[in-house]
Design an enzyme around this catalytic site. Structure first.
Site, PDB file in Angstrom:
ATOM      1  N   ASN A 249     -22.519 -20.890 -33.676  1.00 15.86           N
ATOM      2  CA  ASN A 249     -21.881 -21.762 -34.444  1.00 15.86           C
ATOM      3  C   ASN A 249     -21.720 -23.048 -34.231  1.00 15.86           C
ATOM      4  OD1 ASN A 249     -21.157 -20.126 -37.283  1.00 15.86           O
ATOM      5  ND2 ASN A 249     -20.295 -18.754 -35.872  1.00 15.86           N
TER       6      ASN A 249
ATOM      7  N   THR B 193     -25.501 -10.617 -40.126  1.00 20.83           N
ATOM      8  CA  THR B 193     -23.948 -11.179 -39.397  1.00 20.83           C
ATOM      9  C   THR B 193     -22.817 -10.780 -40.540  1.00 20.83           C
ATOM     10  OG1 THR B 193     -22.492 -12.542 -38.509  1.00 20.83           O
ATOM     11  CG2 THR B 193     -24.281 -13.428 -39.623  1.00 20.83           C
ATOM     12  N   ASP B 194     -21.488 -10.313 -40.166  1.00 22.99           N
ATOM     13  CA  ASP B 194     -20.719 -10.464 -40.966  1.00 22.99           C
ATOM     14  C   ASP B 194     -20.155 -11.627 -41.588  1.00 22.99           C
ATOM     15  OD1 ASP B 194     -19.587 -11.168 -38.650  1.00 22.99           O
ATOM     16  OD2 ASP B 194     -18.018  -9.454 -38.526  1.00 22.99           O
ATOM     17  N   GLU B 195     -20.671 -12.734 -40.650  1.00 27.92           N
ATOM     18  CA  GLU B 195     -20.183 -13.986 -41.039  1.00 27.92           C
ATOM     19  C   GLU B 195     -20.612 -14.560 -42.430  1.00 27.92           C
ATOM     20  OE1 GLU B 195     -20.488 -17.329 -37.926  1.00 27.92           O
ATOM     21  OE2 GLU B 195     -20.136 -15.611 -36.401  1.00 27.92           O
TER      22      GLU B 195
ATOM     23  N   TYR C 266     -24.593 -22.249 -39.332  1.00 21.76           N
ATOM     24  CA  TYR C 266     -25.122 -20.995 -39.122  1.00 21.76           C
ATOM     25  C   TYR C 266     -24.851 -19.718 -39.862  1.00 21.76           C
ATOM     26  CZ  TYR C 266     -25.190 -16.517 -36.818  1.00 21.76           C
ATOM     27  OH  TYR C 266     -25.474 -15.105 -36.517  1.00 21.76           O
TER      28      TYR C 266
ATOM     29  N   LYS D 145     -27.751 -17.824 -42.270  1.00 20.19           N
ATOM     30  CA  LYS D 145     -28.009 -16.473 -42.161  1.00 20.19           C
ATOM     31  C   LYS D 145     -27.705 -15.853 -43.722  1.00 20.19           C
ATOM     32  CE  LYS D 145     -28.624 -14.168 -39.045  1.00 20.19           C
ATOM     33  NZ  LYS D 145     -30.001 -13.615 -38.482  1.00 20.19           N
TER      34      LYS D 145
ATOM     35  N   HIS E  10     -13.458 -23.294 -38.442  1.00 15.00           N
ATOM     36  CA  HIS E  10     -13.156 -21.909 -37.868  1.00 15.00           C
ATOM     37  C   HIS E  10     -12.722 -21.019 -38.754  1.00 15.00           C
ATOM     38  CE1 HIS E  10     -11.628 -20.337 -33.707  1.00 15.00           C
ATOM     39  NE2 HIS E  10     -12.487 -19.540 -34.033  1.00 15.00           N
TER      40      HIS E  10
HETATM   41  P1  NAD Z   1     -29.418 -15.201 -29.131  1.00 10.44           P
HETATM   42  O1  NAD Z   1     -29.383 -16.630 -29.440  1.00 10.44           O
HETATM   43  O2  NAD Z   1     -29.064 -14.641 -27.831  1.00 10.44           O
HETATM   44  O3  NAD Z   1     -31.128 -14.986 -29.089  1.00 10.44           O
HETATM   45  C1  NAD Z   1     -31.888 -15.412 -29.951  1.00 10.44           C
HETATM   46  C2  NAD Z   1     -33.334 -14.963 -29.756  1.00 10.44           C
HETATM   47  O4  NAD Z   1     -34.204 -15.573 -30.474  1.00 10.44           O
HETATM   48  C3  NAD Z   1     -33.885 -15.904 -28.217  1.00 10.44           C
HETATM   49  O5  NAD Z   1     -34.300 -15.111 -27.434  1.00 10.44           O
HETATM   50  C4  NAD Z   1     -34.470 -17.162 -28.966  1.00 10.44           C
HETATM   51  O6  NAD Z   1     -35.482 -17.526 -28.126  1.00 10.44           O
HETATM   52  C5  NAD Z   1     -35.168 -16.369 -30.068  1.00 10.44           C
HETATM   53  N1  NAD Z   1     -35.737 -17.391 -31.157  1.00 10.44           N
HETATM   54  C6  NAD Z   1     -34.807 -18.478 -31.506  1.00 10.44           C
HETATM   55  N2  NAD Z   1     -35.614 -19.132 -32.618  1.00 10.44           N
HETATM   56  C7  NAD Z   1     -37.023 -18.402 -32.548  1.00 10.44           C
HETATM   57  C8  NAD Z   1     -38.165 -18.861 -33.265  1.00 10.44           C
HETATM   58  N3  NAD Z   1     -38.439 -19.714 -34.246  1.00 10.44           N
HETATM   59  N4  NAD Z   1     -39.097 -17.706 -33.169  1.00 10.44           N
HETATM   60  C9  NAD Z   1     -39.119 -16.825 -32.203  1.00 10.44           C
HETATM   61  N5  NAD Z   1     -38.087 -16.553 -31.603  1.00 10.44           N
HETATM   62  C10 NAD Z   1     -36.897 -17.430 -31.577  1.00 10.44           C
HETATM   63  O7  NAD Z   1     -28.837 -14.545 -30.443  1.00 10.44           O
HETATM   64  P2  NAD Z   1     -28.066 -12.816 -30.496  1.00 10.44           P
HETATM   65  O8  NAD Z   1     -26.776 -13.358 -30.269  1.00 10.44           O
HETATM   66  O9  NAD Z   1     -28.956 -11.974 -29.642  1.00 10.44           O
HETATM   67  O10 NAD Z   1     -28.444 -12.449 -31.954  1.00 10.44           O
HETATM   68  C11 NAD Z   1     -29.641 -12.044 -32.424  1.00 10.44           C
HETATM   69  C12 NAD Z   1     -29.424 -11.807 -33.971  1.00 10.44           C
HETATM   70  O11 NAD Z   1     -28.313 -11.136 -34.211  1.00 10.44           O
HETATM   71  C13 NAD Z   1     -29.065 -12.985 -34.736  1.00 10.44           C
HETATM   72  O12 NAD Z   1     -30.038 -12.845 -35.957  1.00 10.44           O
HETATM   73  C14 NAD Z   1     -27.871 -13.081 -34.972  1.00 10.44           C
HETATM   74  O13 NAD Z   1     -27.729 -13.897 -36.255  1.00 10.44           O
HETATM   75  C15 NAD Z   1     -27.259 -11.631 -35.393  1.00 10.44           C
HETATM   76  N6  NAD Z   1     -26.019 -11.267 -34.880  1.00 10.44           N
HETATM   77  C16 NAD Z   1     -25.513 -11.784 -33.551  1.00 10.44           C
HETATM   78  C17 NAD Z   1     -24.201 -11.505 -33.354  1.00 10.44           C
HETATM   79  C18 NAD Z   1     -23.342 -11.730 -32.096  1.00 10.44           C
HETATM   80  O14 NAD Z   1     -22.279 -11.379 -31.795  1.00 10.44           O
HETATM   81  N7  NAD Z   1     -24.193 -12.262 -31.378  1.00 10.44           N
HETATM   82  C19 NAD Z   1     -23.528 -10.655 -34.325  1.00 10.44           C
HETATM   83  C20 NAD Z   1     -24.032 -10.080 -35.503  1.00 10.44           C
HETATM   84  C21 NAD Z   1     -25.251 -10.336 -35.740  1.00 10.44           C
HETATM   85  O1  TDX Z   2     -15.008 -21.248 -25.673  1.00  7.14           O
HETATM   86  C1  TDX Z   2     -14.749 -20.711 -26.536  1.00  7.14           C
HETATM   87  N1  TDX Z   2     -13.296 -20.478 -27.028  1.00  7.14           N
HETATM   88  C2  TDX Z   2     -13.037 -19.943 -28.166  1.00  7.14           C
HETATM   89  O2  TDX Z   2     -11.680 -19.725 -28.455  1.00  7.14           O
HETATM   90  C3  TDX Z   2     -15.579 -20.213 -27.574  1.00  7.14           C
HETATM   91  C4  TDX Z   2     -17.110 -20.260 -27.073  1.00  7.14           C
HETATM   92  C5  TDX Z   2     -15.242 -19.589 -28.570  1.00  7.14           C
HETATM   93  N2  TDX Z   2     -13.970 -19.164 -28.946  1.00  7.14           N
HETATM   94  C6  TDX Z   2     -13.558 -18.595 -30.015  1.00  7.14           C
HETATM   95  C7  TDX Z   2     -14.409 -19.095 -31.414  1.00  7.14           C
HETATM   96  C8  TDX Z   2     -14.445 -17.445 -32.191  1.00  7.14           C
HETATM   97  O3  TDX Z   2     -13.154 -17.299 -32.968  1.00  7.14           O
HETATM   98  O4  TDX Z   2     -13.959 -17.388 -29.963  1.00  7.14           O
HETATM   99  C9  TDX Z   2     -14.480 -16.656 -31.257  1.00  7.14           C
HETATM  100  C10 TDX Z   2     -15.787 -16.042 -30.868  1.00  7.14           C
HETATM  101  O5  TDX Z   2     -16.779 -17.299 -30.739  1.00  7.14           O
HETATM  102  P1  TDX Z   2     -18.441 -17.153 -30.457  1.00  7.14           P
HETATM  103  O6  TDX Z   2     -18.622 -16.413 -29.368  1.00  7.14           O
HETATM  104  O7  TDX Z   2     -18.981 -18.433 -30.496  1.00  7.14           O
HETATM  105  O8  TDX Z   2     -18.645 -16.201 -31.821  1.00  7.14           O
HETATM  106  P2  TDX Z   2     -18.538 -16.451 -33.326  1.00  7.14           P
HETATM  107  O9  TDX Z   2     -18.561 -17.771 -33.637  1.00  7.14           O
HETATM  108  O10 TDX Z   2     -17.250 -15.399 -33.685  1.00  7.14           O
HETATM  109  O11 TDX Z   2     -19.935 -15.683 -33.704  1.00  7.14           O
HETATM  110  C11 TDX Z   2     -20.556 -14.637 -33.130  1.00  7.14           C
HETATM  111  O12 TDX Z   2     -20.374 -13.546 -34.042  1.00  7.14           O
HETATM  112  C12 TDX Z   2     -21.131 -13.352 -35.279  1.00  7.14           C
HETATM  113  C13 TDX Z   2     -22.013 -15.019 -32.764  1.00  7.14           C
HETATM  114  O13 TDX Z   2     -22.073 -16.254 -32.038  1.00  7.14           O
HETATM  115  C14 TDX Z   2     -22.789 -14.962 -34.097  1.00  7.14           C
HETATM  116  O14 TDX Z   2     -24.131 -15.136 -33.818  1.00  7.14           O
HETATM  117  C15 TDX Z   2     -22.461 -13.750 -34.943  1.00  7.14           C
HETATM  118  O15 TDX Z   2     -23.261 -13.889 -36.105  1.00  7.14           O
END
Ligand code: NAD
Ligand code: TDX
Length: 332
Positions: free
Chosen positions: A84, A121-123, A148, A152, A274
Site C-alpha cells: 500500500n 485480498t480482503d482490502e 493498491y 486488486k 489508512h
Molecule cells: P510480494 O510483493 O511479496 O510478492 C510479489 C511477487 O510478484 C514478487 O516475487 C515479485 O517479483 C512478483 N511480481 C511482481 N510483478 C510481477 C510481474 N509483472 N510479473 C511477474 N512477477 C511479478 O507479495 P505477497 O505479499 O506475497 O502477495 C502475493 C499476493 O497475495 C498478491 O496478489 C497480494 O495482493 C495477495 N495478498 C497478500 C496479502 C499479504 O498479507 N501480504 C494478503 C492477502 C492477499
Molecule cells: O511501519 C509500519 N507501521 C505501521 O503501523 C508499517 C509498514 C505498517 N503499519 C501499519 C499499517 C497497517 O495498518 O500496520 C498495518 C499493516 O501494514 P502492512 O504490512 O503494510 O499491510 P496492509 O497495508 O494491512 O496490507 C497487507 O495486507 C493485505 C498486505 O501488504 C497486502 O498485500 C494485503 O493485500
C-alpha cells in the site's frame, strides 16, 4: 502429477506456497516471476530441483505467458505489486501488473482452457468500524481505498467477467493479512522485528488502533490448495483465521517476545487513507470445502517468525537500509 504454474512464486506468499506444494505432494511447479524488488530467488533455495523450474519474466508478457500456459495443468496467480505505501507514492506499476498482468493471464487461460486460481485480498472490501459486529463475507460490496486495493479489486472483476463472458475456469480467494517467513522487510511485522534486531525503535503509524486479521502464510497455502482441488468454478472464497489484533498490540507483543520493554516504540506519521479494520468471515471455505487453519495460536506463530528473522539476516539485510530510507523520507 500436475505441472502447476505459480506466478509471483519468488515473493512472500508465493514462495511459501511453492514450499507447501513441493513438501506436501508430488506436483511439479513452474515459477514465473519478474524478480522485482519484492522477489527473491533465495526464498526458493533448498527445494527439489527436479520438481521446480524457474522462469524470470513478466505476467504482462503475452507471448511468454501463452507458452507457459500451454504446458500447465493449473495456474495460481500470486504475482502483484503488493504494498500500500508504495502504491501511494508510485501507483503506475500497480496498474501494469495487477490489472494488465491479470488480463494477460486471463487471455491465456481462455486460449488454452487452463484452470486458474487468482489470489486477492480482503482490502477490496474497504474497511470496517472497530465495533462493527459484521465481518467481510463473499457478499460484501467492493469498496477499495488505496491505489493498491483498487487495482486488486479491478483484477478480481476482470476474473469474474472472463468466467461469465468466456467460460474461463477460474476461482478467486480474498485473504486477510499474512505473516511468516520470507516476508519483505517493508511490511509491518518483519519491519518491526528487523528494527528491533538492528537496535531501531519500532514505528507505529498514528495511534496504532487499526486492526488487521492475521493468518499464517502456511494456512493461506493450504487454503489455496483446497480451493484449487475442490473449489467451484466461478466462485470466490474468503480466507481468514480469526486473528484480529490492533497494530499496537502486535508491536507490544513483538517487543515482549524479543525481551524488550513493551513501550519501546515510536508513533510516526499515519498512512494517508489508512484503512481502520479488516475482519474475515471464512465460514464458506470451512463449511463447503472443509478447510481449517492450523496456526491458531498467533503468539507462537509470531515467536517462530521472530526466530526465522533472527536466523536469516542474510536473507533480509540486503533490503533493510533502502526500505528504512524510503520510510524516513516520509517521516515514517
Ligand atoms: P510480494 O510483493 O511479496 O510478492 C510479489 C511477487 O510478484 C514478487 O516475487 C515479485 O517479483 C512478483 N511480481 C511482481 N510483478 C510481477 C510481474 N509483472 N510479473 C511477474 N512477477 C511479478 O507479495 P505477497 O505479499 O506475497 O502477495 C502475493 C499476493 O497475495 C498478491 O496478489 C497480494 O495482493 C495477495 N495478498 C497478500 C496479502 C499479504 O498479507 N501480504 C494478503 C492477502 C492477499
Ligand atoms: O511501519 C509500519 N507501521 C505501521 O503501523 C508499517 C509498514 C505498517 N503499519 C501499519 C499499517 C497497517 O495498518 O500496520 C498495518 C499493516 O501494514 P502492512 O504490512 O503494510 O499491510 P496492509 O497495508 O494491512 O496490507 C497487507 O495486507 C493485505 C498486505 O501488504 C497486502 O498485500 C494485503 O493485500
Amino acid at each position: 502429477m500436475r505441472n502447476i504454474l505459480v506466478t509471483g512464486g519468488a515473493g512472500f506468499i508465493g514462495s511459501n506456497f511453492v514450499h507447501h506444494v513441493l513438501e506436501t505432494g508430488d506436483d511439479h511447479v513452474t515459477v514465473l516471476d519478474k524478480l522485482t524488488y519484492a522477489g527473491n530467488r533465495a526464498s526458493l533455495e533448498g527445494l527439489p530441483a527436479d520438481r521446480l523450474d524457474f522462469v524470470e519474466g513478466d505476467i504482462a508478457d503475452a507471448a511468454l505467458v501463452d507458452g507457459l500456459f500451454a504446458e500447465a495443468d493449473a495456474v495460481v496467480n500470486f504475482a502483484a505489486e503488493s504494498h500500500n505505501d508504495n502504491s501511494l507514492s508510485e501507483p503506475r506499476p500497480f496498474l501494469d501488473t495487477n490489472i494488465v498482468g491479470t488480463y494477460t493471464l486471463l487471455e491465456a487461460a481462455r486460449a488454452h482452457g487452463t484452470r486458474l486460481h487468482h489470489i486477492s485480498t480482503d482490502e477490496v472490501y474497504g474497511d470496517l468500524e472497530l465495533d462493527d459486529p459484521v465481518r467481510f463475507t463473499e457478499r460484501t460490496p467492493y469498496n477499495p481505498s488505496s491505489p493498491y486495493s483498487s487495482t486488486k479489486a479491478g483484477s478480481d472483476l476482470l476474473v469474474r467477467a472472463w468466467v461469465r463472458s468466456f467460460g474461463v475456469r477460474a476461482t478467486i480467494s480474498n485473504c486477510s493479512n499474512n505473516y511468516g517467513p520470507y516476508q519483505h522487510v517493508e511490511k509491518f511485522i518483519p519491519r518491526q522485528i528487523t528494527n528491533v534486531l538492528r537496535g531501531i525503535r519500532p514505528k507505529l503509524y498514528g495511534a496504532g488502533l487499526n486492526v488487521r486479521d492475521w493468518i499464517h502464510a502456511n494456512d493461506h497455502s493450504s487454503a489455496v490448495m483446497t480451493i484449487l482441488d475442490k473449489g467451484e468454478i466461478g466462485q470466490t472464497y474468503l480466507i481468514g483465521a480469526d486473528g484480529e489484533r490492533s497494530n499496537r498490540d502486535v508491536v507490544e507483543l513483538i517487543l515482549e517476545l524479543m525481551g524488550r520493554s513493551r513501550d519501546d516504540y515510536d508513533h510516526v506519521v499515519d498512512r494517508p487513507g489508512h484503512d481502520l479494520r479488516y475482519a474475515i468471515d471464512s465460514t464458506r471455505l470451512r463449511t463447503e470445502l472443509g478447510w481449517e487453519p492450523r496456526f491458531q495460536d498467533f503468539e507462537s506463530g509470531l515467536a517462530d517468525t521472530i526466530a526465522w528473522y533472527r536466523d536469516h539476516e542474510d536473507w533480509w539485510a540486503p533490503a533493510k537500509d533502502a526500505t528504512e530510507a524510503f520510510y524516513a523520507a516520509r517521516g515514517q
